[in-house]
Design an enzyme around this catalytic site. Structure first.
Site, short mmCIF file in Angstrom:
data_model
loop_
_atom_site.label_atom_id
_atom_site.label_comp_id
_atom_site.label_asym_id
_atom_site.label_seq_id
_atom_site.Cartn_x
_atom_site.Cartn_y
_atom_site.Cartn_z
N GLY A 30 0.37 7.04 -1.76
CA GLY A 30 0.91 6.39 -2.93
C GLY A 30 2.42 6.46 -3.09
O GLY A 30 2.92 6.22 -4.19
N GLY A 31 3.16 6.80 -2.05
CA GLY A 31 4.61 6.85 -2.15
C GLY A 31 5.21 5.49 -2.40
O GLY A 31 4.58 4.45 -2.13
N ARG A 178 10.19 0.00 3.42
CA ARG A 178 9.54 0.58 2.24
C ARG A 178 10.41 0.39 0.99
O ARG A 178 9.87 0.19 -0.10
CB ARG A 178 9.22 2.05 2.49
CG ARG A 178 8.08 2.23 3.47
CD ARG A 178 7.60 3.65 3.54
NE ARG A 178 7.13 4.14 2.25
CZ ARG A 178 6.11 4.99 2.11
NH1 ARG A 178 5.43 5.40 3.16
NH2 ARG A 178 5.77 5.41 0.92
N HIS A 259 3.51 16.04 5.08
CA HIS A 259 2.44 15.36 4.34
C HIS A 259 1.82 14.21 5.10
O HIS A 259 0.73 13.78 4.80
CB HIS A 259 3.04 14.85 3.02
CG HIS A 259 2.05 14.30 2.05
ND1 HIS A 259 0.96 15.03 1.60
CD2 HIS A 259 1.97 13.10 1.42
CE1 HIS A 259 0.26 14.31 0.75
NE2 HIS A 259 0.85 13.13 0.63
N TRP A 260 2.52 13.72 6.12
CA TRP A 260 2.11 12.49 6.81
C TRP A 260 1.56 12.82 8.19
O TRP A 260 2.10 12.41 9.20
CB TRP A 260 3.32 11.55 6.91
CG TRP A 260 2.98 10.12 6.66
CD1 TRP A 260 1.84 9.60 6.14
CD2 TRP A 260 3.85 9.01 6.90
NE1 TRP A 260 1.91 8.24 6.06
CE2 TRP A 260 3.14 7.85 6.51
CE3 TRP A 260 5.14 8.88 7.40
CZ2 TRP A 260 3.68 6.57 6.62
CZ3 TRP A 260 5.68 7.60 7.50
CH2 TRP A 260 4.96 6.46 7.11
#
Length: 279
Positions: A30-31, A178, A259-260
């Site tokens: 959800g970034g 992004r 996190h990825w």
């Protein structure tokens, strides 16, 4: 790879598909500026050698309809993805979810376990979110649209300092793409991921914390949890909690990973996911 936009509950959900075989849904994080294909850019082709890979832009992101129900965000996401399964005539599917997408997958499995075959969750959201202060990464993520508003520098900081372990490995093109997605006027006006507010904020927070959901201890869905040991967004201790709570849960923790996981450790992730899902 083919792309299609489906109508689900009156909303558009953009979907990319590749491969043949058992269906695997890849649910992204959800970034700011996230989307399905960008989140899984290092995984789709490899997994498509063994599975039918379905990669939606979650509601509120990418080319899907913006706006979600902020009173029960994870429930809204789960309902939307269940509706997508119905639209595609898929009775059961494997779910792979990163962060926000992991929370969506887990909620879908808790609400309708008969629709989920196996799950792979990478640093899923909703694990202990009401216990203790938010992590630095989550605070940074939630403040993106606040203050002076979104900027490329703010997004680059989030990705390079909080999303991954080695920020120097992130190409400029990824940040640019992004950032452009993150400043869509509809997203700026109604960010999909934000702090609950208003008179029902506490109730919303509790709904978003799976450690308070008694169904977790009886969920029979075989689950693989993959967590980066250096995750600054969702606490790696959540992996141990899930293993100790869920009846059929395995845990892999990777060193020097943030996190990825699916992007930083793509070869490892693709291999263990392929094996766990039975290919």
């Amino acid at each position: 790879m083919t792309t299609t936009t489906y109508q689900v509950n009156g909303k558009d959900i953009f979907v990319a598909e590749a491969g043949e075989g058992p269906t695997v849904l890849l649910l992204h994080g959800g970034g700011p500026g996230a989307s399905g294909v960008s989140n899984y850019s290092r995984n789709i082709d490899e997994l498509a050698k063994h599975f039918r890979v379905v990669v939606p832009d979650l509601p509120g992101y990418g080319r899907s309809t913006k706006g979600i129900d902020q009173n029960d965000p994870f429930g809204y996401l789960a309902d939307s993805i269940r509706g997508l399964l119905d639209r595609l005539d898929i009775e059961r599917a494997h779910l792979v979810g990163n962060s926000y997408g992991g929370a969506c997958a887990l909620r879908l499995a808790l609400d309708t376990p008969e629709r989920v075959d196996r799950m792979v969750l990478m640093g899923p959201g909703g694990i202990g979110t009401t216990r203790g202060l938010p992590t630095p990464g989550l605070q940074n993520l939630l403040s993106y649209y606040g203050g002076s508003g979104p900027s490329r520098d703010k997004l680059a900081t989030f990705i390079r300092e909080y999303l991954v372990f080695d920020g120097s490995a992130v190409p400029e093109e990824m940040v640019d793409t992004r950032y452009e997605s993150s400043i869509d006027p509809d997203v700026v006006a109604d960010p999909p991921l934000r702090r609950p507010s208003g008179p029902h904020a506490l109730r919303t927070l509790w709904r978003m914390d799976f450690t308070r959901d008694k169904r977790l201890s009886t969920l029979q869905t075989p689950t693989l949890v993959v967590w980066g040991a250096r995750d600054k967004v969702n606490k790696p201790s959540g992996g141990r909690m899930l293993v100790e709570t869920m009846p059929h849960c395995e845990l892999v923790v990777t060193s020097e990973t943030g996190h990825w996981v699916q992007w930083e450790r793509a070869d490892l992730f693709n291999e263990i996911t392929r094996r766990f899902l039975g290919a």
